[in-house]
Scaffold this active site. Structure first.
Site, PDB file in Angstrom:
ATOM      1  N   HIS A 368       4.378  -9.157  -2.737  1.00  0.00           N
ATOM      2  CA  HIS A 368       4.050  -8.015  -1.878  1.00  0.00           C
ATOM      3  C   HIS A 368       4.858  -6.769  -2.171  1.00  0.00           C
ATOM      4  O   HIS A 368       4.746  -5.792  -1.432  1.00  0.00           O
ATOM      5  CB  HIS A 368       4.234  -8.371  -0.403  1.00  0.00           C
ATOM      6  CG  HIS A 368       3.278  -9.387   0.108  1.00  0.00           C
ATOM      7  ND1 HIS A 368       2.078  -9.057   0.691  1.00  0.00           N
ATOM      8  CD2 HIS A 368       3.334 -10.728   0.104  1.00  0.00           C
ATOM      9  CE1 HIS A 368       1.443 -10.162   1.037  1.00  0.00           C
ATOM     10  NE2 HIS A 368       2.181 -11.193   0.699  1.00  0.00           N
ATOM     11  N   LYS A 556       4.282   3.646  10.040  1.00  0.00           N
ATOM     12  CA  LYS A 556       4.594   2.571   9.092  1.00  0.00           C
ATOM     13  C   LYS A 556       6.089   2.347   9.123  1.00  0.00           C
ATOM     14  O   LYS A 556       6.826   3.130   9.716  1.00  0.00           O
ATOM     15  CB  LYS A 556       4.150   2.962   7.677  1.00  0.00           C
ATOM     16  CG  LYS A 556       4.618   4.377   7.251  1.00  0.00           C
ATOM     17  CD  LYS A 556       4.121   4.777   5.883  1.00  0.00           C
ATOM     18  CE  LYS A 556       2.688   5.227   5.842  1.00  0.00           C
ATOM     19  NZ  LYS A 556       1.789   4.274   5.207  1.00  0.00           N
ATOM     20  N   ARG A 557       6.589   1.259   8.479  1.00  0.00           N
ATOM     21  CA  ARG A 557       8.029   1.081   8.386  1.00  0.00           C
ATOM     22  C   ARG A 557       8.677   2.314   7.751  1.00  0.00           C
ATOM     23  O   ARG A 557       8.073   3.003   6.933  1.00  0.00           O
ATOM     24  CB  ARG A 557       8.369  -0.155   7.530  1.00  0.00           C
ATOM     25  CG  ARG A 557       8.213  -1.470   8.251  1.00  0.00           C
ATOM     26  CD  ARG A 557       9.082  -1.576   9.493  1.00  0.00           C
ATOM     27  NE  ARG A 557      10.499  -1.588   9.202  1.00  0.00           N
ATOM     28  CZ  ARG A 557      11.192  -2.678   8.913  1.00  0.00           C
ATOM     29  NH1 ARG A 557      10.619  -3.862   8.874  1.00  0.00           N
ATOM     30  NH2 ARG A 557      12.492  -2.605   8.674  1.00  0.00           N
ATOM     31  N   LYS A 562       8.190   5.515   1.134  1.00  0.00           N
ATOM     32  CA  LYS A 562       7.019   5.914   1.918  1.00  0.00           C
ATOM     33  C   LYS A 562       7.050   7.421   2.236  1.00  0.00           C
ATOM     34  O   LYS A 562       6.072   7.990   2.697  1.00  0.00           O
ATOM     35  CB  LYS A 562       6.928   5.091   3.202  1.00  0.00           C
ATOM     36  CG  LYS A 562       6.684   3.592   2.934  1.00  0.00           C
ATOM     37  CD  LYS A 562       6.636   2.814   4.226  1.00  0.00           C
ATOM     38  CE  LYS A 562       6.565   1.300   4.045  1.00  0.00           C
ATOM     39  NZ  LYS A 562       5.212   0.809   3.698  1.00  0.00           N
ATOM     40  N   THR A 664      -1.868  -1.388   4.378  1.00  0.00           N
ATOM     41  CA  THR A 664      -2.991  -1.890   5.170  1.00  0.00           C
ATOM     42  C   THR A 664      -3.245  -0.944   6.344  1.00  0.00           C
ATOM     43  O   THR A 664      -4.365  -0.856   6.832  1.00  0.00           O
ATOM     44  CB  THR A 664      -2.708  -3.307   5.709  1.00  0.00           C
ATOM     45  OG1 THR A 664      -1.370  -3.345   6.223  1.00  0.00           O
ATOM     46  CG2 THR A 664      -2.859  -4.348   4.609  1.00  0.00           C
ATOM     47  N   LYS A 668      -6.764   0.683   8.239  1.00  0.00           N
ATOM     48  CA  LYS A 668      -7.035   0.709   9.687  1.00  0.00           C
ATOM     49  C   LYS A 668      -7.416   2.119  10.137  1.00  0.00           C
ATOM     50  O   LYS A 668      -8.351   2.310  10.921  1.00  0.00           O
ATOM     51  CB  LYS A 668      -5.817   0.203  10.471  1.00  0.00           C
ATOM     52  CG  LYS A 668      -5.505  -1.266  10.193  1.00  0.00           C
ATOM     53  CD  LYS A 668      -4.110  -1.695  10.624  1.00  0.00           C
ATOM     54  CE  LYS A 668      -3.748  -3.014   9.931  1.00  0.00           C
ATOM     55  NZ  LYS A 668      -2.310  -3.337  10.016  1.00  0.00           N
TER      56      LYS A 668
END
Ligand code: 26V
Length: 828
Positions: A368, A556-557, A562, A664, A668
């Protein structure tokens, strides 16, 4: 939530069923709490309702469990340290097709469903994407009727609850089980002993068999709790089994009898600490002994039980790989591999070769993340002393691998050092997984490719057939039917309900992008969702947000790759533009962030502090406060995502290309009709293929460009900043004292991380991001065009259903027969 928007028009018989349900709820309250319903609190009503739903599930659960077991159908074991399942009441009711019935029953009793839903705690048994993916997969497996069991740990404390105090993240323990116990069944009849430490002695019997003796070990008892996994209108109900650690009884007795009370309770505490708390990290594994204990605890209990049931039902353990296939979710459950080998050799009398062959045919591994720092490596001495027998087995695997390489590539010591399992005093879990698995997969097409060309290149060269990419997915049951009932019923009214079971159906919505009256309704849904979100935010966190504003969301985290920091700096540049008058006609924008940072990740926590300081800066200036706002939504969890995503206009997916394995959340948002501003990374690439790049806002450096800069060290962030006045000015806020913080602290570390090294190329992509952002706002100004694209995003998101993903796993890796067919075989 009113009846008509939770799909399904009221049908004949609903009133009767609701009346019956109502009396069952009343009866439950009486039996459970010894009170009449009109004295019950919402908590008591929740529990009674939950227990009634559970009763509704039980029969199908038992029937299908026994019939799959008897049919001998092959079963997948999804082995994962995390399952981020979220609340279950609404999800289970919708999947059962009983939502309307219970809602009506509750209404007649004077309760509204939303209040009861919110009583349930949100079991946060996972960190982020990997854990939520496991939960979506369980839903799809049950819906598709594929024989499956999930195995995980029943952490007493899940992922921490996040509070923001003085702009900083504060972590609060999360004792989810309080109130969440409705769905579990403790299986005291199915406990297993897991052994740690001690010594092992290997002796060869006169008959030539190996006898392994364990001495002076510590025992922990693994006790399973089962939760039913209800498929959507499916007769099949799957099982999630979570292990809880308890101290063995005799431990107290022996020591108490010796009068050694202190060590009796110390041992008990150590044993029970194993399932106490989820590690709140997802990219900096810290090599903690307790974490290794957790991992072995999970896999030892699971593999013992699997071997046990197979032996009882089938007798022949050589056939294990025909009956069971194990999917290892990241490297956390890797020790399942040597544990199976151990059981087969030590308990079942298999030879080394036989045991290894069975293991190789049983396991598959999903990777992952490509982040090098997230790859688990355990100190060899720690593993040797905590798990002596397992370590011996890994040593043997490693020695044989080295021998083989030496024969095929004589003299290539470098190759050995790259492929070896034990290297430099560390056990490399990913190498062990790749070596011993039948299939190894990445979680998007790009990620699958990068595994072959980077991370596992040396393995790929000799075994190319092992590797594949299977793009992640999300369950439309939770992420549309549960989270966005309005959009769900608009879709049902337009193209029928087929999408809940058949992901290909959603594209029937495509032509409606050109239908003005449909766009109007789509718009109305989004507006109402925004109002709901604003109400929820005010009620739960006391934060206000303008529901009429453009909602730009990054949820998100928190991680440097990111690039929440890129977004934050960009907001500062907009602030400057508004203050100086450079920016004039901007629609009102709410910049929404939601993110938890690992407690030890200083730079991530600092970024939260920065976002909150920007929020105050913007609110404190009369030239900006009415034009924009910056909102940090505390405690991002599954329940928060369910209200936030349906209310989003613009979804931020802006990771540095080559770092986000899939994502993911991106899917969504897309399903819920947001447009994406994003880089060509992870599954964003495939989203662009599905909906068309022209219906997204794609920007920034591609993987190849990032790779080139990393290779030739040509990137100079400071020069990029100096060449761009707006960027330069925005960055100065971090160090010039203009940002209001409670203690007057500044953001020097963040500033220097960007100016001096910028390892994730945030400044490099700043200008491209800026252009894409303004393009997004321009399109938003053209209501019809925006809505047309939004409808297309929803319509083209069917591919990202986890049903499609699970079917791909099944075809390429598991080879299971859906239960309906298996049951028919059984009858024949
Ligand atoms: C690592 C560790 C290290 C030790 C402590 C606990 C812990 C927990 C998780 C991890 C690995 C996290 C990897 C992860 O969540 N990856 C995400 O997986 C998603 C599902 O495949 C994917 O969509 C995201 O892109 C990826 O970042």
């Amino acid at each position: 939530m009113s009846d008509d928007i939770r799909n399904n028009p009221p049908e004949a018989g609903l009133a009767e069923r609701a009346a019956e349900t109502r009396s069952r709820i009343e009866e439950k309250v009486r039996k459970q709490f010894a009170i009449p319903i009109d004295e019950a609190t919402p908590e008591q009503v929740y529990e009674a309702v939950g227990l009634c739903v559970r009763d509704d599930i039980m029969d199908s659960w038992i029937t299908w469990r026994t019939s799959t077991q008897r049919s001998g159908a092959k079963c997948v074991i999804y082995l994962s340290a995390e399952f981020l399942i979220g609340r279950l009441l609404t999800n289970n009711l919708i999947n059962l097709g009983k939502y309307e019935c219970y809602e009506m029953a509750l209404r007649e009793l004077g309760y509204d469903m939303a209040t009861i839903e919110e009583v349930e705690s949100d079991p946060a048994l996972g960190n982020g994407g990997l854990g939520r993916l496991a939960a979506c997969f369980m839903d799809s497996l049950a819906t598709l009727g594929l024989p499956s069991m999930g195995y995980g740990i029943r952490y007493e404390y899940g992922f921490f609850r996040q509070e923001i105090r003085d702009g900083r993240q504060v972590e609060i323990p999360d004792n989810w089980a309080f109130g969440g116990a409705v769905w579990e069944t403790a299986r005291t009849d199915r406990t297993y002993e897991v052994r740690f430490g001690g010594t092992v002695e290997e002796n060869w019997n006169s008959d030539g068999n190996l006898r392994v003796e364990y001495r002076d070990y510590q025992s922990v008892i693994a006790k399973p709790y089962d939760m039913p996994v209800v498929g959507y209108r499916s007769p099949y109900t799957g099982t999630l089994r979570l292990w809880s650690a308890v101290a063995p009884k005799q431990l107290d007795l022996v020591q108490f009898n010796r009068g050694d009370y202190e060590s009796a309770s110390a041992d008990r505490e150590l044993a029970e600490s194993i399932s106490k708390v989820l590690y709140p990290e997802d990219s900096h594994p810290r090599g903690k002994e307790l974490r290794l204990r957790q991992q072995y605890f999970l896999v030892s209990a699971t593999m013992q039980q699997i071997v046990d049931s197979h032996r009882r039902r089938n007798g022949d353990l050589r056939k294990l790989p025909d009956a069971v296939v194990v999917q290892i979710n990241d490297t956390h459950p890797t020790l399942a591999i040597p544990e199976l080998i151990r059981i087969l050799i030590d308990n079942e009398g298999f030879s080394w070769e036989e045991a290894v062959e069975i293991a190789e045919r049983t396991f598959n591994y999903t990777n992952h993340t490509l982040l090098p720092e997230a790859l688990e490596c355990w100190p060899a001495p720690l593993m040797r002393s905590l798990l002596p027998r397992i370590y011996r087995i890994i040593e043997t695997i490693d020695a044989r691998l080295r021998d083989r390489i030496w024969q095929t590539n004589p003299g290539d010591a470098d190759l050995i050092s790259r492929l070896a399992i034990i290297h430099d005093g560390k056990v490399r879990m990913a190498n062990l997984c790749v070596l011993m698995s039948t299939k190894v997969n990445g979680v998007s097409q790009l990620h699958g490719k990068l595994l072959k060309t980077r991370l596992f290149r040396d393995f790929y060269v000799t075994q190319p057939e092992k590797f594949l990419g299977i793009t992640n997915g999300i369950t439309q049951r939770r992420w549309l039917a549960v989270a966005n009932p309005r959009l769900n019923s608009l879709i049902n009214d337009t193209i029928g309900e087929g999408f809940m079971r058949d992901w290909t159906k959603l594209e029937e919505l495509v032509p409606y992008a050109e239908d003005a009256s449909f766009r109007q309704k789509f718009d109305e849904v989004k507006r109402e969702n925004k109002r709901d979100f604003a109400t929820w935010l005010e009620r739960t966190h006391g934060i206000s947000i303008d529901p009429e504003s453009f909602m730009d969301v990054q949820a998100k985290r928190l991680h440097e790759y990111k690039r929440q920091l890129l977004k934050a700096v960009h907001i500062l540049s907009i602030y400057d533009g508004l203050v100086s008058g450079r920016i004039t006609d901007m629609p009102k924008v709410s910049f929404v962030f939601a993110a938890k940072a690992a407690p030890g990740y200083v730079r991530a926590k600092d970024t939260i502090r920065l976002i909150n300081a920007i929020s105050r800066l913007v609110a404190g200036n009369e030239r900006t406060r009415d034009a924009m706002s910056v909102v940090f939504v505390p405690n991002y969890d599954v329940s928060t995502a369910q209200v936030l995503m349906p209310a989003t206009d613009l979804s931020e997916q802006i990771s540095t290309a080559g770092f986000e394995a899939s994502g993911t959340g991106n899917m969504k948002f897309m399903l819920n009709g947001a447009l994406t501003i994003g880089t060509m990374d992870g599954a964003n690439i495939e989203m662009a293929e599905e909906v068309g790049e022209e219906n997204m806002f794609i920007f920034g450096a591609r993987v190849e460009e990032i790779d080139r800069m990393k290779a030739d060290h040509s990137y100079r962030p400071r020069e990029v900043a100096q060449a761009d006045g707006r960027l330069q000015k925005a960055l100065e806020h971090l160090v010039d004292g203009s940002l209001p913080t409670s203690d007057n602290s500044r953001f020097e570390d963040l500033y220097h991380s960007l100016m001096d090294s910028d390892p994730y190329f945030a400044l490099y992509d700043f200008d491209a991001y800026d252009k894409a952002f303004w393009e997004a706002l321009r399109v938003y100004g053209d209501r019809d065009e925006w809505l047309r694209r939004a409808v297309l995003n929803t319509a083209r998101s069917g591919y990202f259903s986890s049903d499609r993903t699970i079917n791909e796993y099944n075809e390429a890796v598991w080879h299971l027969t859906p239960i309906d067919d298996a049951a028919r075989f059984d009858e024949a």
